[in-house]
Write an enzyme that holds these catalytic residues in place. Structure first.
Site, PDB file in Angstrom:
ATOM      1  N   GLY A 117       0.771  -1.238   0.000  1.00 26.16           N
ATOM      2  CA  GLY A 117       0.000   0.000   0.000  1.00 26.16           C
ATOM      3  C   GLY A 117       0.801   1.287   0.000  1.00 26.16           C
ATOM      4  O   GLY A 117       0.310   2.317   0.466  1.00 26.16           O
ATOM      5  N   ASN A 149       1.420   3.040  -2.567  1.00 24.58           N
ATOM      6  CA  ASN A 149       0.698   3.967  -3.450  1.00 24.58           C
ATOM      7  C   ASN A 149      -0.502   4.578  -2.724  1.00 24.58           C
ATOM      8  O   ASN A 149      -0.795   5.760  -2.901  1.00 24.58           O
ATOM      9  CB  ASN A 149       0.264   3.266  -4.738  1.00 24.58           C
ATOM     10  N   ILE A 179      -7.486  -9.922 -11.558  1.00 21.44           N
ATOM     11  CA  ILE A 179      -7.910  -9.313 -12.829  1.00 21.44           C
ATOM     12  C   ILE A 179      -9.435  -9.410 -12.900  1.00 21.44           C
ATOM     13  O   ILE A 179     -10.011 -10.502 -12.892  1.00 21.44           O
ATOM     14  CB  ILE A 179      -7.243 -10.014 -14.031  1.00 21.44           C
ATOM     15  N   LEU A 180     -10.069  -8.238 -12.922  1.00 18.11           N
ATOM     16  CA  LEU A 180     -11.532  -8.206 -12.911  1.00 18.11           C
ATOM     17  C   LEU A 180     -12.057  -8.278 -14.341  1.00 18.11           C
ATOM     18  O   LEU A 180     -11.400  -7.841 -15.280  1.00 18.11           O
ATOM     19  CB  LEU A 180     -12.015  -6.939 -12.199  1.00 18.11           C
ATOM     20  N   ASN A 200      -5.542   2.366 -13.077  1.00 16.54           N
ATOM     21  CA  ASN A 200      -4.567   1.386 -12.604  1.00 16.54           C
ATOM     22  C   ASN A 200      -3.172   1.991 -12.712  1.00 16.54           C
ATOM     23  O   ASN A 200      -2.904   2.767 -13.635  1.00 16.54           O
ATOM     24  CB  ASN A 200      -4.642   0.123 -13.474  1.00 16.54           C
ATOM     25  N   HIS A 214       0.720   0.941 -13.330  1.00 15.44           N
ATOM     26  CA  HIS A 214       1.543  -0.183 -13.775  1.00 15.44           C
ATOM     27  C   HIS A 214       3.008   0.242 -13.759  1.00 15.44           C
ATOM     28  O   HIS A 214       3.340   1.327 -14.247  1.00 15.44           O
ATOM     29  CB  HIS A 214       1.127  -0.624 -15.191  1.00 15.44           C
ATOM     30  N   ASP A 271      -9.567  -1.051 -19.104  1.00 16.22           N
ATOM     31  CA  ASP A 271     -10.605  -1.565 -20.018  1.00 16.22           C
ATOM     32  C   ASP A 271     -10.646  -3.077 -19.865  1.00 16.22           C
ATOM     33  O   ASP A 271     -10.090  -3.617 -18.901  1.00 16.22           O
ATOM     34  CB  ASP A 271     -10.357  -1.085 -21.460  1.00 16.22           C
ATOM     35  N   GLY A 330      -9.165  -5.400 -21.454  1.00 12.34           N
ATOM     36  CA  GLY A 330      -7.897  -6.104 -21.670  1.00 12.34           C
ATOM     37  C   GLY A 330      -6.996  -5.967 -20.453  1.00 12.34           C
ATOM     38  O   GLY A 330      -7.389  -5.411 -19.428  1.00 12.34           O
ATOM     39  N   ASP A 349      -3.855  -4.165 -19.124  1.00 16.16           N
ATOM     40  CA  ASP A 349      -2.950  -3.018 -19.361  1.00 16.16           C
ATOM     41  C   ASP A 349      -3.116  -2.403 -20.748  1.00 16.16           C
ATOM     42  O   ASP A 349      -2.170  -1.865 -21.323  1.00 16.16           O
ATOM     43  CB  ASP A 349      -1.469  -3.426 -19.150  1.00 16.16           C
TER      44      ASP A 349
HETATM   45  C1  GRF Z   1       3.302  -1.174  -7.482  1.00 16.77           C
HETATM   46  O1  GRF Z   1       4.550  -1.401  -8.052  1.00 16.77           O
HETATM   47  C2  GRF Z   1       2.271  -1.039  -8.571  1.00 16.77           C
HETATM   48  O2  GRF Z   1       2.746  -0.380  -9.697  1.00 16.77           O
HETATM   49  C3  GRF Z   1       1.996  -2.466  -8.875  1.00 16.77           C
HETATM   50  O3  GRF Z   1       1.985  -3.096  -7.611  1.00 16.77           O
HETATM   51  C4  GRF Z   1       2.803  -2.382  -6.707  1.00 16.77           C
HETATM   52  C5  GRF Z   1       1.997  -2.028  -5.499  1.00 16.77           C
HETATM   53  O4  GRF Z   1       2.760  -1.478  -4.493  1.00 16.77           O
HETATM   54  N1  GRF Z   1       0.833  -2.607  -9.695  1.00 16.77           N
HETATM   55  P1  GRF Z   1       2.096  -0.897  -3.178  1.00 16.77           P
HETATM   56  O5  GRF Z   1       1.204  -1.966  -2.595  1.00 16.77           O
HETATM   57  O6  GRF Z   1       1.325   0.341  -3.555  1.00 16.77           O
HETATM   58  O7  GRF Z   1       3.230  -0.580  -2.273  1.00 16.77           O
END
Ligand code: GRF
Length: 208
Positions: free
Chosen positions: A12, A14, A92-93, A107, A109, A146, A148, A150
Site C-alpha cells: 500500500g 501507493n 484481474i476483474l 490502474n 503499472h 478496459d 484487456g 494493461d
Molecule cells: C506497485 O509497483 C504497482 O505499480 C503495482 O503493484 C505495486 C503495489 O505497491 N501494480 P504498493 O502496494 O502500492 O506498495
C-alpha cells in the site's frame, strides 16, 4: 468532493502516497473505502491508521468471478465511490466490473506501457524483465482500465533511468519513488478536476 475507492493487494505505498497528498492539500478527494482481496495485506492497516474505512473482500468467498465482481460493485456503490483506483491489485476483474465503471477505474503499472505489460507482468517480474532486456529507461504508467490487461487509455507516464548494477528490488523502489507515487496522485487530481476526456481510447487533457 470526489469520493474514491482503492483496491490493493499488498503493502500500500501507493495508497500512502495518495493519503499524504490529501494531507498536504495537493489532492482534493476523499478516500471513501480501501478494499483488499488479502486480509493480511498491510494496505488495510495503513488505511485504518489514517482513519480510512478498510476491509477485505476476498475472491475465495465467492463461487465465481461474476459474483465476486457484483459484491465489489455493490460495495463501491454503497460507499458512493465515483472513481476506483487499483493500486497493486492482483485480481484481474472481468468485463462486468469494468463496464459498470467505464473510464472510472485507474490502474498504476510499473513500466512504460506498452513495454513490459500484459498478463504475467506484475510486481518484481516487471523489473526482472526490464533488467533482462537491458533497457536503459523504464518508468510507470497510469491508465484507465478496459477489458484487456494493461490496454486501456493512458493517462500519465513518467520515465525512470535504469543503472548498471540495479537489482529488481532496487529498480522497483526507484520506479515507485520517482514515478508511481508522483503520477498516481496527479492523475487522480486531474480526474477530480474533470480534465480527462477519453476519445477513441486516447485520453485528451481538457485545457481550461
Ligand atoms: C506497485 O509497483 C504497482 O505499480 C503495482 O503493484 C505495486 C503495489 O505497491 N501494480 P504498493 O502496494 O502500492 O506498495
Amino acid at each position: 468532493m470526489l469520493k474514491i475507492g482503492v483496491l490493493a493487494s499488498g503493502g500500500g505505498t501507493n495508497l500512502q502516497a495518495i493519503l499524504d497528498k490529501i494531507e498536504s492539500g495537493y489532492l482534493h478527494v476523499e478516500v471513501a473505502t480501501v478494499v483488499s482481496n488479502n486480509e493480511n495485506a498491510y494496505v488495510l492497516e495503513r488505511a485504518r491508521k489514517s482513519g480510512v474505512p478498510a476491509q477485505c473482500i476476498s475472491k475465495k468467498n465467492y463461487p465465481d468471478l461474476e459474483s465476486y465482481e457484483n459484491a465489489l460493485i455493490q460495495h463501491f456503490k454503497d460507499k458512493g465511490v465515483q472513481l476506483i483506483v487499483q493500486a497493486g491489485f492482483l485480481v484481474i476483474l472481468g468485463s462486468g466490473f469494468v463496464k459498470e465503471f467505464e473510464n472510472r477505474i485507474m490502474n498504476i503499472h510499473p513500466s512504460l506501457i506498452p513495454s513490459f505489460c500484459g498478463r504475467g507482468f506484475y510486481g518484481l517480474r516487471v523489473h526482472e524483465a526490464v533488467l533482462a532486456r537491458g533497457v536503459k529507461v523504464t518508468g510507470a504508467t497510469v491508465h484507465f482500465v478496459d477489458t484487456g490487461t494493461d490496454t486501456g487509455p493512458i493517462i500519465l507516464q513518467k520515465s525512470v533511468e535504469v543503472y548498471d548494477g540495479d537489482t529488481p528490488e532496487v529498480l522497483q523502489k526507484r520506479v515507485m519513488a520517482e514515478a508511481e507515487w508522483v503520477i498516481l496522485p496527479k492523475a487522480i487530481q486531474l480526474f477530480a478536476e474533470n480534465k480527462l476526456i477519453v476519445e477513441d481510447n486516447i485520453v485528451k487533457w481538457e485545457v481550461k
